[in-house]
Design a protein around this motif. Sequence first.
Motif, mmCIF file in Angstrom:
data_model
loop_
_atom_site.group_PDB
_atom_site.id
_atom_site.type_symbol
_atom_site.label_atom_id
_atom_site.label_comp_id
_atom_site.label_asym_id
_atom_site.label_seq_id
_atom_site.Cartn_x
_atom_site.Cartn_y
_atom_site.Cartn_z
ATOM 1 N N VAL A 165 34.198 74.925 43.447
ATOM 2 C CA VAL A 165 33.792 74.826 44.847
ATOM 3 C C VAL A 165 32.268 74.860 44.952
ATOM 4 C CG1 VAL A 165 33.808 76.024 47.072
ATOM 5 C CG2 VAL A 165 35.938 75.757 45.783
ATOM 6 N N ASN A 166 31.648 75.745 44.187
ATOM 7 C CA ASN A 166 30.185 75.829 44.189
ATOM 8 C C ASN A 166 29.551 74.521 43.724
ATOM 9 O OD1 ASN A 166 27.574 77.471 44.183
ATOM 10 N ND2 ASN A 166 27.668 76.793 42.056
ATOM 11 N N ALA A 167 30.131 73.911 42.684
ATOM 12 C CA ALA A 167 29.597 72.646 42.176
ATOM 13 C C ALA A 167 29.671 71.554 43.241
ATOM 14 C CB ALA A 167 30.359 72.226 40.920
ATOM 15 N N MET A 168 30.790 71.514 43.968
ATOM 16 C CA MET A 168 30.931 70.506 45.009
ATOM 17 C C MET A 168 29.968 70.756 46.167
ATOM 18 S SD MET A 168 33.106 68.256 44.091
ATOM 19 C CE MET A 168 34.398 67.976 42.899
ATOM 20 N N LEU A 169 29.739 72.004 46.500
ATOM 21 C CA LEU A 169 28.817 72.337 47.579
ATOM 22 C C LEU A 169 27.392 71.946 47.237
ATOM 23 C CD1 LEU A 169 29.910 75.872 48.843
ATOM 24 C CD2 LEU A 169 29.912 73.750 50.160
ATOM 25 N N GLU A 186 32.334 80.095 55.524
ATOM 26 C CA GLU A 186 32.554 80.627 56.867
ATOM 27 C C GLU A 186 32.208 79.580 57.919
ATOM 28 O OE1 GLU A 186 30.279 84.233 56.852
ATOM 29 O OE2 GLU A 186 31.878 85.400 55.895
ATOM 30 N N GLN A 187 31.191 78.746 57.652
ATOM 31 C CA GLN A 187 30.862 77.661 58.574
ATOM 32 C C GLN A 187 31.976 76.620 58.632
ATOM 33 O OE1 GLN A 187 26.895 75.915 58.512
ATOM 34 N NE2 GLN A 187 26.098 77.705 57.426
ATOM 35 N N PHE A 188 32.725 76.507 57.517
ATOM 36 C CA PHE A 188 33.841 75.567 57.474
ATOM 37 C C PHE A 188 35.135 76.199 58.005
ATOM 38 C CE2 PHE A 188 31.838 73.149 53.623
ATOM 39 C CZ PHE A 188 30.888 72.596 54.475
ATOM 40 N N GLY A 189 35.015 77.368 58.627
ATOM 41 C CA GLY A 189 36.172 78.007 59.250
ATOM 42 C C GLY A 189 36.833 79.070 58.410
ATOM 43 N N LYS A 213 34.936 70.254 53.202
ATOM 44 C CA LYS A 213 34.421 69.530 54.370
ATOM 45 C C LYS A 213 33.047 68.924 54.142
ATOM 46 C CE LYS A 213 36.552 71.399 58.559
ATOM 47 N NZ LYS A 213 36.284 72.202 59.780
ATOM 48 N N GLY A 214 32.242 69.562 53.287
ATOM 49 C CA GLY A 214 30.879 69.080 53.123
ATOM 50 C C GLY A 214 30.150 69.776 52.002
ATOM 51 N N THR A 215 28.855 69.772 52.096
ATOM 52 C CA THR A 215 27.985 70.387 51.091
ATOM 53 C C THR A 215 27.149 71.468 51.765
ATOM 54 O OG1 THR A 215 26.127 68.887 51.480
ATOM 55 C CG2 THR A 215 27.852 68.125 49.972
ATOM 56 N N LEU A 216 26.165 71.997 51.036
ATOM 57 C CA LEU A 216 25.260 72.981 51.632
ATOM 58 C C LEU A 216 24.457 72.384 52.783
ATOM 59 C CD1 LEU A 216 23.919 74.944 48.527
ATOM 60 C CD2 LEU A 216 25.630 75.686 50.195
ATOM 61 N N ASP A 217 24.428 71.072 52.871
ATOM 62 C CA ASP A 217 23.747 70.401 53.986
ATOM 63 C C ASP A 217 24.628 70.285 55.221
ATOM 64 O OD1 ASP A 217 21.421 70.011 52.498
ATOM 65 O OD2 ASP A 217 22.187 68.154 51.631
ATOM 66 N N ASP A 223 30.328 66.276 56.153
ATOM 67 C CA ASP A 223 30.064 64.837 56.013
ATOM 68 C C ASP A 223 31.383 64.089 56.012
ATOM 69 O OD1 ASP A 223 31.154 65.113 53.438
ATOM 70 O OD2 ASP A 223 29.195 65.308 52.485
ATOM 71 N N GLU A 224 31.325 62.803 55.660
ATOM 72 C CA GLU A 224 32.513 61.944 55.749
ATOM 73 C C GLU A 224 33.310 61.883 54.448
ATOM 74 O OE1 GLU A 224 29.155 58.985 54.660
ATOM 75 O OE2 GLU A 224 29.422 61.004 55.519
ATOM 76 N N TRP A 225 32.976 62.712 53.449
ATOM 77 C CA TRP A 225 33.558 62.570 52.117
ATOM 78 C C TRP A 225 34.631 63.615 51.801
ATOM 79 C CZ3 TRP A 225 32.405 58.063 50.170
ATOM 80 C CH2 TRP A 225 31.177 57.462 50.487
ATOM 81 N N GLN A 226 35.232 64.215 52.803
ATOM 82 C CA GLN A 226 36.141 65.337 52.570
ATOM 83 C C GLN A 226 37.306 64.975 51.650
ATOM 84 O OE1 GLN A 226 37.842 66.972 56.145
ATOM 85 N NE2 GLN A 226 38.510 68.856 55.141
ATOM 86 N N ILE A 227 37.997 63.878 51.920
ATOM 87 C CA ILE A 227 39.159 63.512 51.101
ATOM 88 C C ILE A 227 38.723 63.169 49.682
ATOM 89 C CG2 ILE A 227 40.991 61.799 50.776
ATOM 90 C CD1 ILE A 227 41.303 61.670 53.794
#
Length: 597
Positions: A325-329, A384-387, A414-418, A421-425
């Motif tokens: 998860v950290n790598a993806m973020l 937490e920002q992603f719910g 849902k996204g990255t540290l930024d 975005d549109e790349w969730q799937i």
Amino acid sequence: MMTTGSFPENMTDPVEHTAISEYRFHIENHLRIIYPDLDHTEFAQSLIDIMCPDAGECRTPETHQNHWTQRDIIMITYGDSLLTEGQPPLETLLNFAETFLQDTINGIHILPFFPYSSDDGFSIIDYQQVNEKLGDWSHINAIAKQFQLMSDLVINHCSSQSRWFEQFKRGTSPGKDYFFCATPEDDISKVVRPRTNELLQLIETPEGPRYVWCTFSHDQVDLNFANPELLKEIVKIIKLYLDHGVRIFRLDAIAFIWKVPGTSCLSLPETHEIVRLLRTLIQFVSPKAIIITETNIPNRENLAYFGNSNEAHAIYNFSLPPLLVNAMLRGSCQHLKTWMMSMPPALHGTTYLNFIASHDGIGLRPAEGLMSEEEIGEMVSMMEQFGGLTSMRSLAGGGMRPYEINISLFEAMKGTLDGEDEWQIERFLCAHAIMLALEGIPAIYIHSFLGTRNDHTAVEQTGRSRSINRHRWDYRHLLSVLEDESSTHSRVFQGLCHLINVRIRQPAFHPNATQFTLHLGDSVFAFWRQSMNRQQSIFAINNITNKEQIIPLSDINLIGTDSWVDLISGELYSDLHGDLVLNPYQVIWLTNLLDHD
């Protein structure tokens, strides 16, 4: 000198040198370590009588045998994750698996399916009955006939509403001696806790006040394995599960089962020996049965549960979820690569259980020492920002620290540290492709298959953070969204099934096939797998960023005389002097073996 667990070489009597005598010999060796003052011969025989009443059915297991192949995929689920009005949930679960996953998975881990009082099943009232709200033993048997059945063995604690604890409170046998007690004067300052509740719970008994030990909650009272009679009861439960088709045992919270005040009470020597004993007891009766230890602890301690290939057949790869998860973020695989290079290859007869989502949250203890506290804090904040929600644990000596992140994995992508975005799937499927390609057996949570979102309504109803990732689907509604090919749930389900159906045909993805980390920069996480017969190589190349990445094929060192193809897309690569262009979160499984199984 004869070592513990070895069979004496000078045993030449053809009558005595049998599977049952070897069984007894190993059991006695374990008992000598766990219970030094016990009559080991008599007690060992009592355990044998439970597990193998017909001595002729006892079989000596082969050592260092892999009881798994690349075809083994386990689905993790609660018994009531899918609901149909008027139908037992276990029957609905089997219908779903047979209809949609018959050729995709071959194992099902049904989380505790027994009567319980709290913690969604992990506070068991009766180990010998199926929760009537789910079905009965006939439904469990039906699932076991179609799929490899994995069941929890929850033996660190049981429910405060159990018959044993009622006996404890009344001061009657056998329960009065089945629970671990301490006093407020005992040194518990070093005890490692996964929760924040008070460790000791005061209970009034006919003998006066007693303080029972509660590692997880006051409804989950810890059992006392220093009492060998309790062990005997647990062995009866194991035999019952075997008789009902369980072939994979998940030893829940096993690291906590032996307590000694003044210590951490975590992974003590007696704990490891009990795991060895349970393995011995099971494998002489069911040689292909598998023990998996669930130990949500730092990586080095977790690895110790392999023992000398005589403890767990498999251990949960607990560091993988937070690192991935950290790598993806971050769009950086730096920590993931460092960890992967430090992981020892599992010896034959052992393997890793890989997962990135489960009924629990994303554990953070296994990330300690692998990620900085600041990085863990940033990941917690973004989840937490992603719910998502955060559960805490108590520290020895006071204070609290984040213990796990409670969030649907789909929402975690849902996204990255930024931000979102549109790349969730694509990000979600990339994460699973990485897990599916790694050394080990993959386990996929049912809600990952279904792309389930955070269930905040369930959190409000239960008051428990973990409920966010324990949604119960109306089965008819689920069927409708899966039939809609444009729905997120359908796209996720089809994408995962495609990856799995490719994976299970590749000998290079055998859980024990060779694995090496590749160094293609921090934006591309890549590794090489080679089948045990060395006929197939697969380069698993994963763009973990939301930017296009270009990798010169010459950097991958492909053999020029072989033909190379991406197993996922079917694209051929004949010009090995060209570039590999990876779209955001694209995964390529590049192989030289076109005629795969």
